[in-house]
Design a protein around this motif. Structure first.
Motif, PDB file in Angstrom:
ATOM      1  N   LYS A 113     -40.701  -0.802  15.161  1.00 20.50           N
ATOM      2  CA  LYS A 113     -41.737  -1.944  15.977  1.00 20.50           C
ATOM      3  C   LYS A 113     -43.024  -2.017  15.155  1.00 20.50           C
ATOM      4  O   LYS A 113     -43.600  -1.111  15.032  1.00 20.50           O
ATOM      5  N   LYS A 117     -46.019  -1.421  22.227  1.00 19.49           N
ATOM      6  CA  LYS A 117     -45.000  -1.158  23.425  1.00 19.49           C
ATOM      7  C   LYS A 117     -45.601   0.374  24.043  1.00 19.49           C
ATOM      8  O   LYS A 117     -45.709   1.171  23.381  1.00 19.49           O
ATOM      9  N   GLU A 201     -31.517   5.140  25.361  1.00 19.43           N
ATOM     10  CA  GLU A 201     -32.096   4.039  24.351  1.00 19.43           C
ATOM     11  C   GLU A 201     -31.176   3.778  23.054  1.00 19.43           C
ATOM     12  O   GLU A 201     -30.846   4.556  22.343  1.00 19.43           O
ATOM     13  N   GLU A 206     -30.508  -3.101  22.003  1.00 19.45           N
ATOM     14  CA  GLU A 206     -31.488  -3.981  21.363  1.00 19.45           C
ATOM     15  C   GLU A 206     -30.896  -5.183  20.461  1.00 19.45           C
ATOM     16  O   GLU A 206     -31.388  -6.445  20.944  1.00 19.45           O
ATOM     17  N   LYS A 210     -31.171  -8.964  22.001  1.00 16.03           N
ATOM     18  CA  LYS A 210     -31.678 -10.105  21.250  1.00 16.03           C
ATOM     19  C   LYS A 210     -30.795 -11.071  21.210  1.00 16.03           C
ATOM     20  O   LYS A 210     -31.278 -12.337  20.972  1.00 16.03           O
ATOM     21  N   GLU A 223     -36.862  -9.492  28.167  1.00 14.21           N
ATOM     22  CA  GLU A 223     -37.463  -9.148  26.661  1.00 14.21           C
ATOM     23  C   GLU A 223     -36.160  -8.088  26.168  1.00 14.21           C
ATOM     24  O   GLU A 223     -35.716  -6.999  26.699  1.00 14.21           O
ATOM     25  N   GLY A 225     -34.713  -4.989  24.279  1.00 12.63           N
ATOM     26  CA  GLY A 225     -35.400  -3.480  23.988  1.00 12.63           C
ATOM     27  C   GLY A 225     -34.172  -2.685  23.982  1.00 12.63           C
ATOM     28  O   GLY A 225     -33.123  -3.068  24.300  1.00 12.63           O
ATOM     29  N   LYS A 226     -34.403  -1.395  23.646  1.00 11.81           N
ATOM     30  CA  LYS A 226     -33.416  -0.457  23.510  1.00 11.81           C
ATOM     31  C   LYS A 226     -32.888  -0.135  24.867  1.00 11.81           C
ATOM     32  O   LYS A 226     -31.807   0.801  24.926  1.00 11.81           O
ATOM     33  N   THR A 227     -33.818  -0.238  26.144  1.00  9.35           N
ATOM     34  CA  THR A 227     -33.294   0.111  27.221  1.00  9.35           C
ATOM     35  C   THR A 227     -32.812  -0.990  28.180  1.00  9.35           C
ATOM     36  O   THR A 227     -33.321  -2.070  27.922  1.00  9.35           O
TER      37      THR A 227
END
Length: 377
Positions: A113, A117, A201, A206, A210, A223, A225-227
């Motif tokens: 990233k 964050k 995660e 993600e 997306k 949003e 994200g990995k979580t």
């Protein structure tokens, strides 16, 4: 060690100048082992092997586990005295271990990233550890399947909106009118939709979020994200969600193509607006053409067009990157890392990955990857 092959998949015709990504099965142990051979039919010639052998430790993406194990096996066969251990703990864990200096490189299904964050920027943290910029090198490419197990349903079409509503918990029954509307003539059972998601995660999470956010922004407002931020029941790693769907009537998840194939799960066709598209090598290749390089120089991060409406293009994609220090701290480790990544990117090695559910790097990307590997110092 040689891994069990998942069977022959459709030949992947990748178009355009950039690559995608895909996946393999999970465990929590390293996959490297000492090799006794001195030659290999794939990849590294003995002249490319590091002097004196050595050991690399890496961690991260479970999506690339089968692919990297294939590359490790042939590399160790070619380069006697080398050991590469890979721990498929997930992209988030891999990046954390890399930044903490616990592994020699990380595998991640999303690039480092460049935006803050929790008060930190991953790319800056990695550069601070390295003492030089960290590079994202795309290595493993392939699609994400929406995999399902629904009695009597062999063919399922999903739009971005319907998929988002399933995974955010708004659609809770398989005979919901929204699913029925995009599947005319299909008998949908009156049974609960049971969503499974990655509890760790995950770069796969993600990339999937997306896609949902880009293609169905009104229905998926969270949003990316990995979580996971949607609904459902969490299971660890790709193998966990795939096995959960396999054993659960009405189950659905997102997982790399190879996991869906390996577990003989149904795979949804995706209609982004240009007609329903089956997940095949050719349809994945059409979507890759819209990708653009988003990094500078040898930092080869890619930007994929998840909202593409091109007819025949399968839009849910991921790229697994190997994240490395551009200037290594230990010359011997750097030499070994370069040798292994060179072997991994080799055309013969990449072509061998098709047999286990991955797509090889297209020529244009492979040449950039090889240049970036050569520039590591």
């Amino acid at each position: 060690m040689k891994i069990q092959r998942l069977g022959l998949v459709a030949s992947v015709a990748l178009v355009g100048s950039l690559a995608l990504s895909a996946c393999g099965s999970d465990n929590n142990t390293g996959s490297g082992a000492s090799a006794s051979g001195s030659s290999s039919s794939s990849g590294a010639a003995s002249s490319d092997c590091p002097q004196g052998g050595g050991t690399l430790n890496a961690e991260g993406s479970s999506a690339q586990k089968n692919a990297i194990e294939e590359a490790i096996s042939s590399f160790q066969d070619a380069c006697s005295g080398t050991t590469v251990n890979y721990n498929p703990t997930g992209s988030g864990a891999g990046i954390k271990q890399f930044i903490a200096g616990q592994v020699d490189f990380a595998g991640s299904d999303s690039a480092l990233k460049t935006k803050p964050k929790d008060g930190k920027i991953e790319a800056d943290e990695a550069a601070k550890y390295c003492g030089s910029p960290a590079w994202n090198i795309p290595m493993v490419t392939g699609p994400i399947a929406i995999a399902f197990n629904v009695k009597g349903v062999d063919k399922l079409v999903l739009t971005p909106s319907v998929a988002a509503q399933i995974f955010n918990g708004k659609i809770t029954s398989w005979n919901d009118k929204a699913i029925a509307a995009v599947n005319p003539g299909v008998t949908l059972p009156n049974e609960p939709v049971k969503v499974f998601f990655r509890s760790d995660e995950s770069g796969t999470t993600e990339n999937f979020t997306k896609y949902l956010n880009a293609a169905a922004p009104k229905d998926w407002t969270a949003e990316p994200g990995k979580t996971w931020t949607g609904k459902g029941e969490g299971k660890p790693k790709s193998d966990g969600v795939a096995n959960a769907v396999k054993s659960t009537e009405g189950g659905i998840t997102y997982a790399e193509w190879s996991y869906a194939k390996d577990n003989k799960l149904g795979i949804a066709q995706i209609d982004n607006g240009g007609g329903a598209v089956e997940l095949t090598g050719e349809s994945v290749g059409k979507a890759v053409a819209a990708a653009k390089q988003d990094g500078q120089g040898n930092d080869l991060r890619l930007k994929l067009d998840y909202a593409t409406k091109e007819a025949g293009a399968y839009p849910i994609l991921l790229v697994t990157y190997e994240i490395v220090c551009s200037k290594g701290k230990d010359p011997k480790k750097t030499e070994l890392t370069k040798a292994f990544l060179k072997h991994f990117a080799d055309k013969q090695t990449q072509q061998s990955l098709e047999e286990i559910g991955y797509a090889p790097l297209p020529d244009e990307v492979q040449s950039k990857v090889e240049a970036a590997i050569s520039a590591l110092s």
